[in-house]
Write a protein that holds these residues in place. Structure first.
Motif: not given
Length: 341
Positions: A144, A102, A100
């Protein structure tokens, strides 16, 4: 006076990309790496990097992230993940792991972040990959995406610039999601148009990639921020040209109304300016021009395939449920990179 409220969706997706002109100006100044195992690097303007580990195994690496283009955080997470995963499929690879990426405002409700990550993780799972971690920073706006690693056989890489004259061009998803999302931010998009745009953006290109691998595919890319014409020009390079059939382009029908009402993006105009000397239109309506320049988020695959295989491949692609078609052909080099007629 209190603090200004944080707005979740200000306009994002692949419309947030740097323009192709600015990006190429920077990248052309970077030194190249001389390593015979680097099969695809940034100098090819391709979708992902490919590095050979053995004679039978190479890794495919990519990353992608952007601000929200829809109001629902869960759907945004799905779209951002599908978009990042797409680069692996555009190279013909299979997803293995994802991380991820972020950016999130400290003052925003963390439940929103949870919904984003849930949407993203579900798409990684659908891709057959493992979400193995990530990195987060505080920011004034939400962003994101994913860093993704895939695998591929070194001899089966779909480079974006390995087309052949005589190939047909297949587009596996409809165009126009940038236009629809722009209209939606102004409250002007119909539920039907937005539903089709979201269905397209959240659909993994995994299934289309698995289809085209079964046929004689010579080149492939996914259509994202530089629009259909920008990515097609990258495919043609300096070696080939393309003829695009204006009546065969799949796009979200409501775009005709939204373009006439001037729900346009700055990114599309950057794409138009960058390509003005490479593309010629013959009796093409302004609406279709805008659709072809429109930046796509999690767009479809643009495939250069042997014409003898196109019919069977297209039948399989249509069975996936999204508008798709044979949209043109690759030709010998002429005065323009792309002719739309």
């Amino acid at each position: 006076m209190g603090e200004e409220p944080i707005v979740f969706c200000k306009g994002g997706g692949c419309t947030a990309k740097l323009g192709p002109g600015a990006l190429s100006h920077v990248l052309e100044k970077l030194p190249r790496f001389d390593d015979p195992n680097l099969l695809v690097g940034f100098d090819a303007s391709d979708d992902a990097a490919v590095y050979r580990l053995t004679d039978e195994l190479a890794i495919v690496q990519t990353l992608d992230f952007f601000p929200p283009m829809v109001e629902d955080p869960y759907v945004f997470g799905q779209i951002a993940a599908a978009n990042a995963l797409s680069d692996i499929y555009a190279m013909g690879g299979d997803v293995r792991t994802a991380l991820n990426i972020v950016c999130f405002p400290e003052a925003m409700d963390l439940n929103i972040l949870g919904r984003i990550l849930k949407g993203g993780s579900e798409k990684v799972r659908e891709a057959g990959g493992i979400l193995a971690g990530g990195h987060s920073i505080m920011d004034t706006d939400v962003k994101y995406g994913l860093s993704v690693t895939g695998v591929i056989h070194p001899d089966r890489v779909f480079a974006n610039n390995s087309c052949r004259a005589g190939d047909v061009l297949i587009l596996t998803k409809p165009l126009g999601v940038g236009i629809v999302c722009t209209a939606a931010r102004m409250g002007a998009a119909s539920a039907e148009a937005m539903d089709l745009a979201v269905r397209s953006m959240t659909a993994l290109n995994r299934y289309a990639s698995e289809v085209v691998r079964r046929y004689r595919t010579h080149g492939c890319t996914d259509v994202t921020g530089f629009g259909f014409l920008g990515h097609l020009c990258e495919m043609m390079g300096e070696k080939f040209s393309a003829t695009v059939y204006r009546d065969r382009i799949p796009y979200i029908p409501a775009c005709e109304e939204y373009v006439e009402d001037f729900y346009l993006t700055a990114a599309a105009q950057r794409n138009r300016n960058h390509l003005q000397n490479k593309v010629v239109f013959e009796h093409v309506p302004f609406v279709l021009e805008e659709v072809l320049f429109d930046p796509q988020t999690s767009g479809g695959l643009l495939v250069s395939m042997d014409p003898a295989d196109a019919g069977a491949a297209l039948d399989e692609l249509k069975a996936l449920g999204l508008p798709c078609d044979v949209v043109g052909e690759v030709t010998e080099r002429c005065d323009y990179t792309v002719i739309v007629k």
